[in-house]
Scaffold this motif. Structure first.
Motif, PDB file in Angstrom:
ATOM      1  N   THR A   8      -3.172   3.313   1.848  1.00  0.00           N
ATOM      2  CA  THR A   8      -4.268   3.268   0.886  1.00  0.00           C
ATOM      3  C   THR A   8      -3.880   2.533  -0.393  1.00  0.00           C
ATOM      4  O   THR A   8      -2.704   2.318  -0.671  1.00  0.00           O
ATOM      5  CB  THR A   8      -4.723   4.691   0.506  1.00  0.00           C
ATOM      6  OG1 THR A   8      -3.619   5.390  -0.085  1.00  0.00           O
ATOM      7  CG2 THR A   8      -5.227   5.460   1.704  1.00  0.00           C
TER       8      THR A   8
ATOM      9  N   GLN B 215     -10.281  -0.949  -4.084  1.00  0.00           N
ATOM     10  CA  GLN B 215     -10.809  -0.909  -2.727  1.00  0.00           C
ATOM     11  C   GLN B 215     -11.713  -2.094  -2.367  1.00  0.00           C
ATOM     12  O   GLN B 215     -11.547  -2.702  -1.322  1.00  0.00           O
ATOM     13  CB  GLN B 215     -11.584   0.397  -2.501  1.00  0.00           C
ATOM     14  CG  GLN B 215     -10.721   1.628  -2.457  1.00  0.00           C
ATOM     15  CD  GLN B 215     -10.025   1.780  -1.133  1.00  0.00           C
ATOM     16  OE1 GLN B 215     -10.575   1.460  -0.088  1.00  0.00           O
ATOM     17  NE2 GLN B 215      -8.809   2.263  -1.170  1.00  0.00           N
TER      18      GLN B 215
ATOM     19  N   GLU C  99     -11.546   3.322   8.311  1.00  0.00           N
ATOM     20  CA  GLU C  99     -12.382   3.747   7.194  1.00  0.00           C
ATOM     21  C   GLU C  99     -12.615   5.237   7.312  1.00  0.00           C
ATOM     22  O   GLU C  99     -12.831   5.752   8.395  1.00  0.00           O
ATOM     23  CB  GLU C  99     -13.711   3.000   7.180  1.00  0.00           C
ATOM     24  CG  GLU C  99     -13.540   1.538   6.830  1.00  0.00           C
ATOM     25  CD  GLU C  99     -14.848   0.826   6.550  1.00  0.00           C
ATOM     26  OE1 GLU C  99     -15.773   1.460   6.021  1.00  0.00           O
ATOM     27  OE2 GLU C  99     -14.925  -0.358   6.871  1.00  0.00           O
ATOM     28  N   ASP C 100     -12.543   5.931   6.173  1.00  0.00           N
ATOM     29  CA  ASP C 100     -12.778   7.360   6.203  1.00  0.00           C
ATOM     30  C   ASP C 100     -14.262   7.648   5.987  1.00  0.00           C
ATOM     31  O   ASP C 100     -15.074   6.734   5.868  1.00  0.00           O
ATOM     32  CB  ASP C 100     -11.886   8.094   5.202  1.00  0.00           C
ATOM     33  CG  ASP C 100     -12.221   7.794   3.752  1.00  0.00           C
ATOM     34  OD1 ASP C 100     -13.292   7.238   3.464  1.00  0.00           O
ATOM     35  OD2 ASP C 100     -11.397   8.164   2.890  1.00  0.00           O
TER      36      ASP C 100
ATOM     37  N   ARG D 139      -8.512   2.149   4.510  1.00  0.00           N
ATOM     38  CA  ARG D 139      -7.137   2.565   4.738  1.00  0.00           C
ATOM     39  C   ARG D 139      -6.592   1.620   5.797  1.00  0.00           C
ATOM     40  O   ARG D 139      -7.229   1.376   6.826  1.00  0.00           O
ATOM     41  CB  ARG D 139      -7.087   4.013   5.225  1.00  0.00           C
ATOM     42  CG  ARG D 139      -5.686   4.554   5.349  1.00  0.00           C
ATOM     43  CD  ARG D 139      -5.660   6.070   5.464  1.00  0.00           C
ATOM     44  NE  ARG D 139      -6.413   6.573   6.580  1.00  0.00           N
ATOM     45  CZ  ARG D 139      -5.878   6.939   7.752  1.00  0.00           C
ATOM     46  NH1 ARG D 139      -4.592   6.870   7.934  1.00  0.00           N
ATOM     47  NH2 ARG D 139      -6.637   7.394   8.713  1.00  0.00           N
TER      48      ARG D 139
ATOM     49  N   GLN E 111       0.496   5.994   3.331  1.00  0.00           N
ATOM     50  CA  GLN E 111      -0.696   6.387   4.090  1.00  0.00           C
ATOM     51  C   GLN E 111      -1.628   5.201   4.343  1.00  0.00           C
ATOM     52  O   GLN E 111      -2.645   5.345   4.999  1.00  0.00           O
ATOM     53  CB  GLN E 111      -1.488   7.484   3.357  1.00  0.00           C
ATOM     54  CG  GLN E 111      -0.768   8.804   3.250  1.00  0.00           C
ATOM     55  CD  GLN E 111       0.212   8.833   2.076  1.00  0.00           C
ATOM     56  OE1 GLN E 111       0.110   8.066   1.123  1.00  0.00           O
ATOM     57  NE2 GLN E 111       1.185   9.726   2.158  1.00  0.00           N
TER      58      GLN E 111
ATOM     59  N   VAL F 209       0.836  -1.198   0.000  1.00  0.00           N
ATOM     60  CA  VAL F 209       0.000   0.000   0.000  1.00  0.00           C
ATOM     61  C   VAL F 209       0.873   1.252   0.000  1.00  0.00           C
ATOM     62  O   VAL F 209       2.086   1.161   0.131  1.00  0.00           O
ATOM     63  CB  VAL F 209      -0.924   0.001   1.245  1.00  0.00           C
ATOM     64  CG1 VAL F 209      -1.886  -1.173   1.216  1.00  0.00           C
ATOM     65  CG2 VAL F 209      -0.122  -0.017   2.540  1.00  0.00           C
TER      66      VAL F 209
ATOM     67  N   LEU G 213     -13.841   4.527   2.344  1.00  0.00           N
ATOM     68  CA  LEU G 213     -12.702   3.956   1.651  1.00  0.00           C
ATOM     69  C   LEU G 213     -11.790   3.294   2.680  1.00  0.00           C
ATOM     70  O   LEU G 213     -11.626   3.791   3.790  1.00  0.00           O
ATOM     71  CB  LEU G 213     -11.929   5.020   0.873  1.00  0.00           C
ATOM     72  CG  LEU G 213     -12.684   5.662  -0.279  1.00  0.00           C
ATOM     73  CD1 LEU G 213     -11.840   6.753  -0.915  1.00  0.00           C
ATOM     74  CD2 LEU G 213     -13.076   4.630  -1.315  1.00  0.00           C
TER      75      LEU G 213
ATOM     76  N   ARG H 119     -10.641  -4.737   0.447  1.00  0.00           N
ATOM     77  CA  ARG H 119     -11.378  -4.746   1.721  1.00  0.00           C
ATOM     78  C   ARG H 119     -11.755  -6.176   2.101  1.00  0.00           C
ATOM     79  O   ARG H 119     -11.596  -6.573   3.262  1.00  0.00           O
ATOM     80  CB  ARG H 119     -12.631  -3.880   1.636  1.00  0.00           C
ATOM     81  CG  ARG H 119     -13.424  -3.882   2.937  1.00  0.00           C
ATOM     82  CD  ARG H 119     -14.700  -3.081   2.848  1.00  0.00           C
ATOM     83  NE  ARG H 119     -14.367  -1.674   2.763  1.00  0.00           N
ATOM     84  CZ  ARG H 119     -14.912  -0.836   1.885  1.00  0.00           C
ATOM     85  NH1 ARG H 119     -15.808  -1.241   1.026  1.00  0.00           N
ATOM     86  NH2 ARG H 119     -14.573   0.429   1.888  1.00  0.00           N
TER      87      ARG H 119
ATOM     88  N   ASP I 241      -8.560   3.630  -5.777  1.00  0.00           N
ATOM     89  CA  ASP I 241     -10.004   3.460  -5.566  1.00  0.00           C
ATOM     90  C   ASP I 241     -10.553   2.207  -6.239  1.00  0.00           C
ATOM     91  O   ASP I 241     -11.389   1.512  -5.659  1.00  0.00           O
ATOM     92  CB  ASP I 241     -10.776   4.687  -6.066  1.00  0.00           C
ATOM     93  CG  ASP I 241     -10.567   5.905  -5.186  1.00  0.00           C
ATOM     94  OD1 ASP I 241     -10.030   5.760  -4.063  1.00  0.00           O
ATOM     95  OD2 ASP I 241     -10.937   7.009  -5.622  1.00  0.00           O
TER      96      ASP I 241
END
Length: 113
Positions: free
Chosen positions: A69, A75, A91-92, A98, A67, A64, A96, A79, A72
């Protein structure tokens, strides 16, 4: 040798070895993989993984950004894999994924230490 596939580039092989060694539930950043594979650029790591010249089945979701991530478009599949492996996640507000880098970052043991 006629008819045989060319040997994978040494860097690609080193990257594949590093990525394959990452345990389930843990991650490395592209930068970490670059350092361990003795490559100067994390971007090269991403390119090699996307092209995968070694043909190995690599656990791509375990590499990753610093950060924590992924792109997109990766994802949803990532996950699912993170949850299967018990990878610590954050999760933000856009839901998404992270990776919780403080808890999931893998530190390879130094050979002979």
């Amino acid at each position: 040798m006629t008819g045989s596939a060319p040997a994978p580039h040494r860097l690609a092989q080193r990257v594949a070895e590093v990525v394959a060694a990452i345990p389930p539930g843990r991650v490395l950043s592209y930068k970490d993989v670059a350092e361990l594979a003795e490559c100067r650029s994390p971007r090269v790591i991403g390119t090699l993984m996307a092209r995968n010249p070694t043909g190995a089945q690599l656990p791509w979701w375990r590499v990753v950004t610093v950060q924590g991530t992924l792109a997109d478009h990766l994802q949803t599949e990532a996950r699912e894999r993170y949850r299967e492996e018990g990878t610590p996640l954050l999760e933000d507000d856009r839901h998404l994924v992270r990776v919780d880098m403080a808890r999931a970052l893998w530190t390879p043991e130094t050979p002979g230490a």
